[in-house]
Design a protein around this motif. Sequence first.
Motif, PDB file in Angstrom:
ATOM      1  N   LEU A 200       0.795  -0.876   0.307  1.00  0.00           N
ATOM      2  CA  LEU A 200       0.187  -0.106   0.289  1.00  0.00           C
ATOM      3  C   LEU A 200       0.935   1.331  -0.220  1.00  0.00           C
ATOM      4  O   LEU A 200       0.559   2.047  -0.775  1.00  0.00           O
ATOM      5  CB  LEU A 200      -0.878  -0.183   1.536  1.00  0.00           C
ATOM      6  N   VAL A 201       1.612   0.951   0.684  1.00  0.00           N
ATOM      7  CA  VAL A 201       2.897   2.441   1.030  1.00  0.00           C
ATOM      8  C   VAL A 201       3.126   2.515  -0.748  1.00  0.00           C
ATOM      9  O   VAL A 201       3.518   4.062  -1.141  1.00  0.00           O
ATOM     10  CB  VAL A 201       4.029   2.280   1.826  1.00  0.00           C
ATOM     11  N   LYS A 202       3.651   1.276  -0.998  1.00  0.00           N
ATOM     12  CA  LYS A 202       4.458   1.975  -2.893  1.00  0.00           C
ATOM     13  C   LYS A 202       2.801   2.171  -3.411  1.00  0.00           C
ATOM     14  O   LYS A 202       2.957   2.934  -4.780  1.00  0.00           O
ATOM     15  CB  LYS A 202       5.262   0.028  -3.190  1.00  0.00           C
ATOM     16  N   TYR A 203       1.954   1.920  -3.631  1.00  0.00           N
ATOM     17  CA  TYR A 203       0.217   2.332  -4.365  1.00  0.00           C
ATOM     18  C   TYR A 203       0.525   3.782  -4.472  1.00  0.00           C
ATOM     19  O   TYR A 203       0.168   4.073  -5.173  1.00  0.00           O
ATOM     20  CB  TYR A 203      -0.440   1.269  -3.473  1.00  0.00           C
ATOM     21  N   VAL A 204       0.346   4.411  -2.771  1.00  0.00           N
ATOM     22  CA  VAL A 204      -0.023   5.547  -2.495  1.00  0.00           C
ATOM     23  C   VAL A 204       1.547   6.406  -3.764  1.00  0.00           C
ATOM     24  O   VAL A 204       1.641   7.264  -3.795  1.00  0.00           O
ATOM     25  CB  VAL A 204       1.139   5.674  -1.059  1.00  0.00           C
ATOM     26  N   GLN A 205       2.479   5.902  -3.410  1.00  0.00           N
ATOM     27  CA  GLN A 205       3.677   6.626  -4.043  1.00  0.00           C
ATOM     28  C   GLN A 205       3.874   6.770  -5.423  1.00  0.00           C
ATOM     29  O   GLN A 205       4.287   8.100  -6.009  1.00  0.00           O
ATOM     30  CB  GLN A 205       5.649   5.702  -4.249  1.00  0.00           C
ATOM     31  N   CYS A 206       2.991   6.383  -6.459  1.00  0.00           N
ATOM     32  CA  CYS A 206       2.303   5.923  -7.658  1.00  0.00           C
ATOM     33  C   CYS A 206       3.595   6.276  -8.704  1.00  0.00           C
ATOM     34  O   CYS A 206       4.367   6.862  -9.537  1.00  0.00           O
ATOM     35  CB  CYS A 206       1.217   7.037  -7.702  1.00  0.00           C
ATOM     36  N   ASP A 207       5.226   5.183  -8.246  1.00  0.00           N
ATOM     37  CA  ASP A 207       6.104   5.645  -9.394  1.00  0.00           C
ATOM     38  C   ASP A 207       6.413   4.428 -10.016  1.00  0.00           C
ATOM     39  O   ASP A 207       7.526   3.997  -9.937  1.00  0.00           O
ATOM     40  CB  ASP A 207       7.914   5.785  -7.663  1.00  0.00           C
ATOM     41  N   ASN A 208       6.075   3.072  -9.690  1.00  0.00           N
ATOM     42  CA  ASN A 208       5.330   1.610 -10.803  1.00  0.00           C
ATOM     43  C   ASN A 208       6.261   0.829  -9.472  1.00  0.00           C
ATOM     44  O   ASN A 208       7.172  -0.365  -9.599  1.00  0.00           O
ATOM     45  CB  ASN A 208       6.595   1.589 -11.726  1.00  0.00           C
ATOM     46  N   SER A 209       6.728   1.583  -8.357  1.00  0.00           N
ATOM     47  CA  SER A 209       7.829   0.129  -7.036  1.00  0.00           C
ATOM     48  C   SER A 209       6.874  -0.980  -6.936  1.00  0.00           C
ATOM     49  O   SER A 209       7.632  -1.699  -7.088  1.00  0.00           O
ATOM     50  CB  SER A 209       8.260   1.010  -5.768  1.00  0.00           C
ATOM     51  N   LEU A 210       4.987  -0.331  -6.989  1.00  0.00           N
ATOM     52  CA  LEU A 210       4.545  -1.799  -6.472  1.00  0.00           C
ATOM     53  C   LEU A 210       4.109  -2.200  -8.156  1.00  0.00           C
ATOM     54  O   LEU A 210       4.301  -3.765  -7.841  1.00  0.00           O
ATOM     55  CB  LEU A 210       2.819  -1.033  -6.077  1.00  0.00           C
ATOM     56  N   GLU A 211       4.153  -2.164  -8.774  1.00  0.00           N
ATOM     57  CA  GLU A 211       4.539  -3.081 -10.401  1.00  0.00           C
ATOM     58  C   GLU A 211       5.448  -3.673 -10.097  1.00  0.00           C
ATOM     59  O   GLU A 211       5.742  -4.682 -10.357  1.00  0.00           O
ATOM     60  CB  GLU A 211       4.401  -2.023 -11.026  1.00  0.00           C
ATOM     61  N   SER A 212       6.591  -3.139  -9.732  1.00  0.00           N
ATOM     62  CA  SER A 212       7.576  -3.583 -10.037  1.00  0.00           C
ATOM     63  C   SER A 212       7.749  -4.574  -8.979  1.00  0.00           C
ATOM     64  O   SER A 212       8.127  -6.091  -9.508  1.00  0.00           O
ATOM     65  CB  SER A 212       8.755  -3.014  -9.587  1.00  0.00           C
ATOM     66  N   ASP A 213       7.332  -4.613  -7.622  1.00  0.00           N
ATOM     67  CA  ASP A 213       6.843  -5.505  -6.487  1.00  0.00           C
ATOM     68  C   ASP A 213       6.079  -6.992  -7.405  1.00  0.00           C
ATOM     69  O   ASP A 213       6.359  -7.961  -6.745  1.00  0.00           O
ATOM     70  CB  ASP A 213       6.567  -4.455  -5.322  1.00  0.00           C
ATOM     71  N   LEU A 214       5.046  -6.646  -7.860  1.00  0.00           N
ATOM     72  CA  LEU A 214       3.729  -7.644  -7.894  1.00  0.00           C
ATOM     73  C   LEU A 214       4.618  -8.186  -9.887  1.00  0.00           C
ATOM     74  O   LEU A 214       3.701  -8.933 -10.284  1.00  0.00           O
ATOM     75  CB  LEU A 214       3.026  -6.822  -8.936  1.00  0.00           C
ATOM     76  N   ASN A 215       5.709  -7.545 -10.351  1.00  0.00           N
ATOM     77  CA  ASN A 215       5.931  -8.054 -11.210  1.00  0.00           C
ATOM     78  C   ASN A 215       5.133  -7.877 -12.702  1.00  0.00           C
ATOM     79  O   ASN A 215       4.936  -8.921 -13.001  1.00  0.00           O
ATOM     80  CB  ASN A 215       6.653  -9.997 -11.637  1.00  0.00           C
ATOM     81  N   LEU A 216       4.488  -6.805 -12.427  1.00  0.00           N
ATOM     82  CA  LEU A 216       3.733  -6.393 -13.396  1.00  0.00           C
ATOM     83  C   LEU A 216       4.502  -5.479 -14.339  1.00  0.00           C
ATOM     84  O   LEU A 216       5.446  -4.736 -14.309  1.00  0.00           O
ATOM     85  CB  LEU A 216       2.741  -5.367 -12.827  1.00  0.00           C
ATOM     86  N   ASN A 217       3.543  -4.927 -15.870  1.00  0.00           N
ATOM     87  CA  ASN A 217       4.072  -4.143 -16.470  1.00  0.00           C
ATOM     88  C   ASN A 217       3.662  -2.329 -15.925  1.00  0.00           C
ATOM     89  O   ASN A 217       3.004  -2.590 -14.949  1.00  0.00           O
ATOM     90  CB  ASN A 217       3.302  -4.108 -17.896  1.00  0.00           C
ATOM     91  N   LYS A 218       4.846  -1.636 -16.225  1.00  0.00           N
ATOM     92  CA  LYS A 218       4.552  -0.327 -15.517  1.00  0.00           C
ATOM     93  C   LYS A 218       3.191   0.680 -16.117  1.00  0.00           C
ATOM     94  O   LYS A 218       2.868   0.258 -17.217  1.00  0.00           O
ATOM     95  CB  LYS A 218       6.039   1.117 -15.880  1.00  0.00           C
ATOM     96  N   SER A 219       2.433   1.761 -15.124  1.00  0.00           N
ATOM     97  CA  SER A 219       1.017   1.956 -15.610  1.00  0.00           C
ATOM     98  C   SER A 219       1.553   3.556 -15.535  1.00  0.00           C
ATOM     99  O   SER A 219       2.648   4.094 -14.831  1.00  0.00           O
ATOM    100  CB  SER A 219      -0.196   1.304 -14.853  1.00  0.00           C
ATOM    101  N   SER A 220       0.540   4.427 -16.181  1.00  0.00           N
ATOM    102  CA  SER A 220       0.416   5.505 -15.694  1.00  0.00           C
ATOM    103  C   SER A 220       0.035   6.024 -14.980  1.00  0.00           C
ATOM    104  O   SER A 220      -0.530   7.432 -14.443  1.00  0.00           O
ATOM    105  CB  SER A 220       0.516   6.552 -16.851  1.00  0.00           C
ATOM    106  N   ARG A 221      -0.559   4.904 -13.764  1.00  0.00           N
ATOM    107  CA  ARG A 221      -2.027   5.736 -12.408  1.00  0.00           C
ATOM    108  C   ARG A 221      -1.891   6.912 -11.990  1.00  0.00           C
ATOM    109  O   ARG A 221      -0.037   6.493 -11.425  1.00  0.00           O
ATOM    110  CB  ARG A 221      -2.329   3.872 -12.257  1.00  0.00           C
TER     111      ARG A 221
END
Length: 352
Positions: A200-221
């Motif tokens: 959740l901390v990474k979710y709020v940062q919106c810097d694609n660190s969450l996407e990296s943690d989940l092994n997902l493609n980058k987003s522009s959210r």
Amino acid sequence: MKTSSIIIRPERNDDHAKISRLINLAFGRLDEAELVDRLRNSHAFIPSLSLVAVQENEIVGQILFTHIKIVNGKQETSALGLAPLSVLPVFQNQGVGKRLVQEGLQKAAASGHKLVFVLGHELYYPKFGFLPADKWHIKFPIDVPYQNFMALALAPEALQNISGMVQYAPEFNILSPKVTTGITIETERLILKPLTYDQLVKYVQCDNSLESDLNLNKSSRMISADLKAAFEETIFPNVADKTKNYLFCTIWTAISKTENIMVGDICMYGEPNEKGEVEIGYGVYDEYQNKGFMSEVVAAMIKWITKRPNIKSAIASTEKGNIPSYKVLEKNGFIKIGETDSLLHWRLSTDC
């Protein structure tokens, strides 16, 4: 290898580095070793119940029992939690873990402890007498398969008249991402995944660190200022509160299977209220609107909710001008039950 050649003894101060290495090799990551290090400096630690298996001066296994409690309102019952149990990979499946569990339980009983709980393999721990704790209406702090959270009474009638939520030492929080990795909801096109506190901390940062943690493609959210405030005021505190079921407090992210990218989110605003109601909120990212994703997400979450016997209905509110949002609810069987100047209020009975 004969386990009779192995000595089981309490850990010593000069064992700590060797124990950390052992745990890292056993689990293939650093978190459990860090957990043990933190627990040594906590009130939950019991030196006599941190045991090691030693063969020819080499530590080949380790087991730890710590203080936990079962909480039911104002009633608290003391117990032990078994975690972690670690065996060097080259010594696994040779009876080392069995020796550690057996002698650990014997020492715990001899020290006057009456209850032990474990989150572990449903085929392994019943060999020692563990049974699903759900039988006594004792719950794990987060939603896990009932057969994997087990209890063992070390004294006759120790489980009588006890129910509630097990509460572990706060040091265990560092394991939450690993504990919850397997909890997902799948639909034809999507995977719904509940986010841990760190995620959740990474979710709020919106810097694609969450996407990296989940092994997902980058987003522009991006997230709004109002949502950031909600995180600080309610979401973060509730997810960190181990007396609450975090699945009802966190954000569930919706991941497209084909694009491997986050497309939206859904959440519940806390555990069921006294009426058995759970309120949901949801949203799809701009570039993924008009694809039916939110109808699919809400349908999946409602299916998950209906499996919980203490939930009688799901409720939601939408802005009057947000036609796509309330169309999602109508498509999933919600009925409008009221309105204010700006909002429409909806309910779905889980009996439907």
